[in-house]
Design a protein around this motif. Structure first.
Motif, PDB file in Angstrom:
ATOM      1  N   PHE A 102      11.166  44.636 192.092  1.00 50.66           N
ATOM      2  CA  PHE A 102       9.975  45.269 191.531  1.00 50.66           C
ATOM      3  C   PHE A 102       9.869  46.714 192.009  1.00 50.66           C
ATOM      4  O   PHE A 102       9.671  47.652 191.232  1.00 50.66           O
ATOM      5  CB  PHE A 102       8.750  44.469 191.967  1.00 50.66           C
ATOM      6  CG  PHE A 102       7.463  44.931 191.378  1.00 50.66           C
ATOM      7  CD1 PHE A 102       7.057  44.476 190.127  1.00 50.66           C
ATOM      8  CD2 PHE A 102       6.644  45.818 192.065  1.00 50.66           C
ATOM      9  CE1 PHE A 102       5.848  44.901 189.583  1.00 50.66           C
ATOM     10  CE2 PHE A 102       5.446  46.247 191.527  1.00 50.66           C
ATOM     11  CZ  PHE A 102       5.047  45.789 190.279  1.00 50.66           C
ATOM     12  N   GLU A 103      10.031  46.835 193.300  1.00 59.35           N
ATOM     13  CA  GLU A 103       9.972  48.150 193.934  1.00 59.35           C
ATOM     14  C   GLU A 103      10.987  49.109 193.311  1.00 59.35           C
ATOM     15  O   GLU A 103      10.680  50.242 192.963  1.00 59.35           O
ATOM     16  CB  GLU A 103      10.288  47.951 195.417  1.00 59.35           C
ATOM     17  CG  GLU A 103       9.834  49.046 196.316  1.00 59.35           C
ATOM     18  CD  GLU A 103       8.323  49.108 196.350  1.00 59.35           C
ATOM     19  OE1 GLU A 103       7.810  50.221 196.536  1.00 59.35           O
ATOM     20  OE2 GLU A 103       7.643  48.062 196.180  1.00 59.35           O
ATOM     21  N   MET A 104      12.185  48.631 193.145  1.00 57.85           N
ATOM     22  CA  MET A 104      13.242  49.495 192.623  1.00 57.85           C
ATOM     23  C   MET A 104      13.027  49.805 191.150  1.00 57.85           C
ATOM     24  O   MET A 104      13.270  50.909 190.698  1.00 57.85           O
ATOM     25  CB  MET A 104      14.583  48.804 192.807  1.00 57.85           C
ATOM     26  CG  MET A 104      14.858  48.493 194.246  1.00 57.85           C
ATOM     27  SD  MET A 104      16.569  48.771 194.624  1.00 57.85           S
ATOM     28  CE  MET A 104      16.348  49.686 196.137  1.00 57.85           C
ATOM     29  N   LEU A 105      12.607  48.791 190.415  1.00 55.02           N
ATOM     30  CA  LEU A 105      12.396  49.020 188.988  1.00 55.02           C
ATOM     31  C   LEU A 105      11.306  50.054 188.770  1.00 55.02           C
ATOM     32  O   LEU A 105      11.290  50.748 187.749  1.00 55.02           O
ATOM     33  CB  LEU A 105      12.014  47.715 188.289  1.00 55.02           C
ATOM     34  CG  LEU A 105      13.160  46.727 188.112  1.00 55.02           C
ATOM     35  CD1 LEU A 105      12.675  45.459 187.438  1.00 55.02           C
ATOM     36  CD2 LEU A 105      14.279  47.362 187.299  1.00 55.02           C
ATOM     37  N   SER A 106      10.404  50.136 189.716  1.00 60.00           N
ATOM     38  CA  SER A 106       9.323  51.096 189.537  1.00 60.00           C
ATOM     39  C   SER A 106       9.844  52.533 189.593  1.00 60.00           C
ATOM     40  O   SER A 106       9.146  53.456 189.202  1.00 60.00           O
ATOM     41  CB  SER A 106       8.229  50.870 190.580  1.00 60.00           C
ATOM     42  OG  SER A 106       8.653  51.313 191.839  1.00 60.00           O
ATOM     43  N   TRP A 107      11.071  52.690 190.041  1.00 61.88           N
ATOM     44  CA  TRP A 107      11.696  54.025 189.974  1.00 61.88           C
ATOM     45  C   TRP A 107      12.515  54.194 188.706  1.00 61.88           C
ATOM     46  O   TRP A 107      13.210  55.186 188.534  1.00 61.88           O
ATOM     47  CB  TRP A 107      12.567  54.279 191.211  1.00 61.88           C
ATOM     48  CG  TRP A 107      11.747  54.552 192.425  1.00 61.88           C
ATOM     49  CD1 TRP A 107      11.470  53.682 193.436  1.00 61.88           C
ATOM     50  CD2 TRP A 107      11.062  55.758 192.753  1.00 61.88           C
ATOM     51  NE1 TRP A 107      10.663  54.274 194.364  1.00 61.88           N
ATOM     52  CE2 TRP A 107      10.390  55.555 193.978  1.00 61.88           C
ATOM     53  CE3 TRP A 107      10.947  57.010 192.123  1.00 61.88           C
ATOM     54  CZ2 TRP A 107       9.627  56.539 194.579  1.00 61.88           C
ATOM     55  CZ3 TRP A 107      10.179  57.988 192.737  1.00 61.88           C
ATOM     56  CH2 TRP A 107       9.527  57.743 193.945  1.00 61.88           C
ATOM     57  N   ARG A 108      12.464  53.249 187.847  1.00 63.76           N
ATOM     58  CA  ARG A 108      13.150  53.329 186.556  1.00 63.76           C
ATOM     59  C   ARG A 108      14.616  53.731 186.676  1.00 63.76           C
ATOM     60  O   ARG A 108      15.055  54.734 186.095  1.00 63.76           O
ATOM     61  CB  ARG A 108      12.436  54.345 185.642  1.00 63.76           C
ATOM     62  CG  ARG A 108      10.983  54.026 185.352  1.00 63.76           C
ATOM     63  CD  ARG A 108      10.848  52.813 184.454  1.00 63.76           C
ATOM     64  NE  ARG A 108       9.477  52.556 184.023  1.00 63.76           N
ATOM     65  CZ  ARG A 108       8.617  51.760 184.641  1.00 63.76           C
ATOM     66  NH1 ARG A 108       8.992  51.117 185.747  1.00 63.76           N
ATOM     67  NH2 ARG A 108       7.402  51.569 184.166  1.00 63.76           N
TER      68      ARG A 108
END
Lengths: 340, 340
Positions: free
Chosen positions: B116-122
């Motif tokens: 989730f955390e990483m995806l939030s950086w697209r």
DNA sequence: TTGAAAGCGCTAACAG
DNA sequence: CTGTTAGCGCTTTCAA
């Protein structure tokens, strides 16, 4: 199976789905400000149902807060660094911060490049291995205006904070222990790495201290590449062929030390009676060899942990335990350094 | 020494310092679009003089392009993963892409959180270890709409692309080799990790294959924590005490295998005559032991390299060499598997 | 080849 | 407790 080009989801979608303003949705999702339990629930449900993942790029731009910590290390191949990363990762787990790693391969030019790249993400802090950096790198670090922690080494002038051990002192203490144990004809083996300043400092500390007792290294050898265990064997054999009278071998890391140890055991040489041995790093991995190699712990995990804590403290506005943390590794005599 | 709260530098500063519009400055700094050599030079000089570092957060938001590749692995403590990271880092070096690492500790809940955390950086792509993910994780990966490469393992259904080896087959082939070499009373030792699906699959492939030859594992043991070398010693000793008639020991990793090897050598047991041994991973590190432990390479570096290349190819619009890459490791018989 | 205008998706700051 | 208004620093797009 065609992929319909989905428009990436935004706060607005959650806002519309929940009938709550974007601003309030944002507050719920960040747990910030007061929101009534009712709206909160509505928003959370909508966000979850839609599978909304916030866009931190936009968030960080708007708030000018970034939860990234840049970590710059020379290599991943040397076990030392993953352990440091572990410490960092572990310490940051308790915070909002997230580590981002970059690898320099011990090359100053690559360090500059990686640093530039990372700074362009405006990290909240920087952890970087070593105290030696090119002028442009130092300039970037100074300009960055965020906490900078230089790690592994304390022999030099930190730009800001610093956590590590004194490698010069590590070399010195090992030399003292070896002399105290009565050894006199000493060989050194290490890696061929002009840019590994820490290995260089250990070597300098070691030789200087011997010199003060009137002892000069009897032989030295350096290797590059290949399996350290095998290299340790080979170099040890070669060195003993050149100087059969050596009574101590100091290795710049535990892996080649272990190789040397195995060679000497194969040959039936009395350790530490005829020849004493020591390595460096305190590689936990090697516990379980027929003899415990004398070594000195480099405090890898703790260095990472402390460095990360300094960043976390500074980011949180706390002042932390001080800006230069010198850890003091102690010699682990194992079975190969004290005759007895 | 006071820090004057400097306003972070922006394109506008470079624009003013060089007397060129922001837009053109931007073009120069990205090497994009046609700019006259004269302006180019002027801008570059100004940027350098000021020590300007672009703000990729703003850049990525504006362009909706991110040069980050999210890499999610279970652990840094197991040498396997740093090697995979090395492969990734190496392959991405040739591109604009930059890896960002996250660690799950083998916990599905933490995997979700990190993802989730990483995806939030697209990120422009995702490399993630294993094929087993929680439903929410799978949903996020599918929604993300970027290349996803699941690595290490090919026994299962990839969400998108996949690079790895078949651990079931690895277990099977080792079983076949052991049977072919004439061993019959076989013990197994491994790590206590219900969530390490790859170790589990190897074990399953191994036992199923033995079963088909009418052989059942004579004993098994699992450990957690501690030095693998020591554990290998201890577990081997204990197992042989329980079953002195064992003629083969299969270890789930090379480190405990090496511990077992050292124990047997100490005891003067004939290897591979009386007892044969095999590990798993092809740990280069161990070359140099008195005997070369039979093992099977897990292709760690190559897995990382290929996975990164798939992402890079997709990002560049190329289609790459296909979406499921199954590497086929071969048994390295070393000195401990073929009697002879 | 250069510049001006209009956002990217979010949050700080301020009203209500 | 909730909503509105302006940007964050850059790049896309279009016009000059």
């Amino acid at each position: 199976m065609k992929k319909p080009p989905r428009r990436p989801m935004t706060l607005r979608d959650v806002s519309e789905a929940s009938g709550v303003s974007e601003m309030t949705v944002s507050r719920v999702l960040r747990n910030k400000g007061d929101v009534s339990p009712a709206t909160r629930t509505k928003v959370q449900a909508a966000a979850k149902r839609l599978g909304y993942v916030p866009n931190r790029i936009a968030g960080s731009l708007a708030s000018s807060h970034v939860n990234l910590v840049a970590v710059i290390i020379p290599s991943l191949k040397n076990m030392v660094f993953p352990e440091v990363l572990s410490g960092i990762s572990d310490a940051l787990d308790a915070t909002e911060l997230q580590p981002v790693f970059g690898v320099t391969e011990y090359r100053p030019d690559k360090e500059e490049q990686v640093l530039f790249e990372m700074l362009s993400w405006r990290p909240a802090g920087i952890i970087i291995a070593g105290l030696e950096h090119s002028d442009p790198s130092r300039a970037m670090l100074a300009q960055a205006d965020v906490p900078v922690v230089e790690i592994m080494d304390t022999d030099g002038d930190p730009i800001d904070a610093c956590v590590g051990i004194s490698h010069r002192r590590a070399g010195r203490e090992m030399a003292e222990a070896i002399i105290a144990a009565g050894y006199r004809r000493i060989g050194f083996m290490g890696t061929q790495m002009p840019l590994d300043h820490r290995a260089r400092k250990r070597f300098e500390g070691f030789t200087h201290t011997l010199a003060r007792s009137g002892i000069e290294i009897a032989d030295r050898d350096f290797y590059a590449g290949g399996s350290a265990l095998i290299k340790g064997r080979e170099m040890t054999q070669a060195m003993l062929n050149r100087h059969p009278d050596l009574d101590f071998l100091y290795y710049s890391n535990d892996m080649i030390g272990a190789g040397g140890l195995m060679y000497l055991l194969d040959r039936g040489i009395d350790i530490p009676g005829q020849i004493g041995l020591a390595g460096f790093n305190g590689v936990e991995l090697l516990a379980g060899l027929p003899r415990r190699l004398a070594t000195m712990d480099a405090c890898r995990f703790e260095i990472g942990h402390r460095a990360a804590r300094i960043i976390a403290d500074r980011v949180a506005g706390r002042e932390g335990d001080g800006d230069v943390v010198q850890l003091t590794p102690r010699i682990d005599f194992g079975d190969t350094l004290i005759r007895g």
